[in-house]
Design an enzyme around this catalytic site. Structure first.
Site, PDB file in Angstrom:
ATOM      1  N   LEU A 172       0.883  -1.594  -0.124  1.00 45.74           N
ATOM      2  CA  LEU A 172       0.209   0.105  -0.255  1.00 45.74           C
ATOM      3  C   LEU A 172       1.208   1.424   0.167  1.00 45.74           C
ATOM      4  O   LEU A 172       0.274   2.386  -0.682  1.00 45.74           O
ATOM      5  CB  LEU A 172      -0.976  -0.095   0.911  1.00 45.74           C
ATOM      6  CG  LEU A 172      -1.343  -1.688   1.089  1.00 45.74           C
ATOM      7  CD1 LEU A 172      -2.959  -1.068   2.693  1.00 45.74           C
ATOM      8  CD2 LEU A 172      -3.076  -1.005  -0.223  1.00 45.74           C
ATOM      9  N   ASN A 176       8.710   6.575   5.226  1.00 46.98           N
ATOM     10  CA  ASN A 176       9.877   6.673   6.028  1.00 46.98           C
ATOM     11  C   ASN A 176       9.903   6.176   7.962  1.00 46.98           C
ATOM     12  O   ASN A 176      11.396   5.377   8.135  1.00 46.98           O
ATOM     13  CB  ASN A 176       9.905   8.211   7.187  1.00 46.98           C
ATOM     14  CG  ASN A 176      10.048   9.075   6.158  1.00 46.98           C
ATOM     15  OD1 ASN A 176      11.126   8.891   5.137  1.00 46.98           O
ATOM     16  ND2 ASN A 176       9.586  10.314   6.039  1.00 46.98           N
ATOM     17  N   GLY A 177       8.682   5.456   8.215  1.00 50.11           N
ATOM     18  CA  GLY A 177       8.773   4.280   8.987  1.00 50.11           C
ATOM     19  C   GLY A 177       8.763   3.371   8.446  1.00 50.11           C
ATOM     20  O   GLY A 177       8.790   2.082   9.654  1.00 50.11           O
ATOM     21  N   THR A 179       6.683   0.063   6.284  1.00 51.81           N
ATOM     22  CA  THR A 179       5.904  -0.589   5.165  1.00 51.81           C
ATOM     23  C   THR A 179       4.776  -1.068   4.956  1.00 51.81           C
ATOM     24  O   THR A 179       4.584  -2.026   6.392  1.00 51.81           O
ATOM     25  CB  THR A 179       7.062  -1.811   3.853  1.00 51.81           C
ATOM     26  OG1 THR A 179       8.801  -1.101   3.640  1.00 51.81           O
ATOM     27  CG2 THR A 179       5.971  -1.857   2.416  1.00 51.81           C
ATOM     28  N   VAL A 180       3.102  -0.165   3.934  1.00 53.77           N
ATOM     29  CA  VAL A 180       2.495  -1.172   4.829  1.00 53.77           C
ATOM     30  C   VAL A 180       1.480  -1.833   3.698  1.00 53.77           C
ATOM     31  O   VAL A 180       1.765  -1.783   2.329  1.00 53.77           O
ATOM     32  CB  VAL A 180       1.795   0.358   4.785  1.00 53.77           C
ATOM     33  CG1 VAL A 180       0.155  -0.393   5.181  1.00 53.77           C
ATOM     34  CG2 VAL A 180       1.931   1.491   5.905  1.00 53.77           C
ATOM     35  N   ASP A 283       2.242  12.860  15.395  1.00 58.56           N
ATOM     36  CA  ASP A 283       2.876  12.761  14.254  1.00 58.56           C
ATOM     37  C   ASP A 283       1.662  12.930  13.089  1.00 58.56           C
ATOM     38  O   ASP A 283       1.032  12.314  11.786  1.00 58.56           O
ATOM     39  CB  ASP A 283       3.014  11.052  13.496  1.00 58.56           C
ATOM     40  CG  ASP A 283       3.971  11.365  12.332  1.00 58.56           C
ATOM     41  OD1 ASP A 283       4.692  12.229  11.509  1.00 58.56           O
ATOM     42  OD2 ASP A 283       4.334  10.296  11.722  1.00 58.56           O
TER      43      ASP A 283
END
Length: 448
Positions: A172, A176-177, A179-180, A283
């Site tokens: 998806l 930066n944090g 992968t979805v 965030d």
């Protein structure tokens, strides 16, 4: 023999692909893949898991034309590998050479004794449940404030969400944090979103993060993304949440104010709910605002786990472009900092571009601190005259006051004329806009 489908390269859609999985000190296993749907990074990891059942592999390597090893950790890197391989295949065909298999090398795994092997899940509670068989439920755990502490312990300890029950489908997005992925949960038959984050942390910190994530089970708001569970495999945390088929707002074009207003109502209600639980989002940005084709708007990726926030910050270096000036300067963070991020996010969605023209966000929202100094030093940006309603202009102006205490408090946000005007529960407006935007995107992409 195992058969899967592959077809991201039209010229090779009828070409049989042989992937040779090199086993350390044990030869190799050939895997035949036929043309068809695109092969995903997770598919390869699943097959490696069958070849090397005693190990946990989080990446693999291939060799380029110079013999250098290139690591593959994502779908994007997977595409690059396949593109390189098919270019060599075409050269071999032109020259009448024998086509060599694509050789991959699973990354060296830790010995079993060093791995987390209890149901592929870090348990946050000691006791007999740690070694019990995973329970299989008819559905994913629901969100409810009524959940008792004992129920939460059971959910975290019985392995209800684990790697073995999840089938990864599409990617998806990359952030930066982490992968979805869009994924399928086998026991429940549900589609969900799984965010996978690589973290170089100790087992104790993993346990602390899992413990801190417990509060997500208590979140019961239609404006907060549903949380189904989390687990660690090696140095990867996977966070399983509700799937939103419209995706995040950062991928949409400039929004009309009548749509933006109703989205703003949902976001403000979501933030107000989090603040009532003493949770700062930390965030707030368009990529953490999700929509679906039913017109629902929900917040995700809020900083409920201080340890997870800190671990991500140490792993993925950079400063968030949506941070309030006081955060960029390293000063104290509070609710008013979330309010600034709310203001700059909706200003961007209204303009169709980031409000500070000197800041280019082509590579995501994290960037070197010096590039963001203008947010600290310069006056807040303003919306162009005559393009937006007075209530919206006032709402953005108030949220983006340079002094934190001058920004609206939660009750003032809910009572602001712009929010009151669009607080009519009309999800159909958002639904129609999302569906139209998705259809336009599909038509521009052409047939699959």
């Amino acid at each position: 023999m195992l058969w899967l489908a592959l077809g991201p390269f039209p010229a090779m859609e009828n070409q049989v692909l042989v992937i040779r999985i090199k086993i350390p000190n044990s030869g190799a296993v050939d895997w035949t893949v036929h043309s068809g749907p695109q092969l995903l990074f997770r598919d390869v990891l699943d097959v490696i898991g069958q070849v090397l059942p005693e190990a946990t592999t989080t990446a693999f390597e291939y060799e380029d034309e110079d013999g250098d090893r290139i690591t593959v950790r994502s779908d994007e890197e997977m595409k690059a590998m396949l593109s390189y391989y098919y270019s060599t295949v075409m050269e071999q065909q032109v020259n009448g050479q024998l086509i060599e298999p694509l050789q991959i090398f699973p990354r060296a795994c830790k010995p079993p004794g060093e791995r987390n092997i209890h149901g592929l899940k870090v348990n946050t509670r000691a006791g007999p449940s740690q070694h019990s068989s995973p329970a299989v439920s008819d559905s994913l755990p629901s969100n409810s404030l009524k959940k008792s502490s004992a129920e939460l312990k059971k959910i975290l300890a019985n392995g209800q969400m684990n790697e073995q029950d999840i089938r990864y489908r599409d990617t998806l997005g990359h952030g930066n944090g982490g992968t979805v992925y869009k994924a399928y949960h086998v026991p429940s038959g549900k589609i969900l979103a799984v965010k996978v984050i690589l973290l170089d942390i100790t087992l104790e910190l993993q346990k602390q993060i899992m413990s801190e994530l417990e509060i997500l089970y208590k979140c019961d708001s239609s404006y907060i993304i549903g949380f189904y569970g989390a687990f660690f495999v090696e140095n990867r945390i996977s966070i399983c949440t509700e799937f939103m088929d419209g995706g995040s707002l950062d991928v949409y074009r400039k929004m009309p104010e009548h749509v933006l207003g109703r989205i703003a109502v949902a976001v403000v209600k979501g933030l107000t709910y989090l603040w009532s639980l003493k949770i700062l989002h930390r965030d707030v940005k368009p990529s953490n605002m999700l929509v679906n084709t039913r017109g629902q708007v929900k917040l995700c990726d809020f900083g409920v786990s201080t340890q997870l926030v800190n671990s991500i910050a140490k792993t993925y270096v950079g400063t968030n472009a949506y941070m309030a000036p006081e955060r960029i300067s390293g000063e104290q963070y509070g609710i008013h900092s979330d309010v600034w991020s709310l203001g700059i996010s909706f200003m961007e969605l209204a303009l169709g571009r980031f409000p500070y023209p000197q800041i280019q966000k082509n590579q995501g929202s994290l960037m070197p601190l010096q590039l963001l100094q203008c947010i600290v030093d310069e006056d807040s940006p303003v919306l162009p005259v005559g393009e937006f309603s007075e209530p919206f202009v006032h709402f953005i102006t108030q949220c983006m006051r340079k002094q934190p205490k001058e920004r609206p408090a939660p009750e003032e946000l809910m009572g602001h004329p712009f929010i009151v005007q669009f607080n009519d529960g009309n999800a159909a407006v958002v639904s129609m806009w999302v569906c139209r935007a998705l259809e336009e995107r599909r038509s521009q992409q052409g047939p699959p």
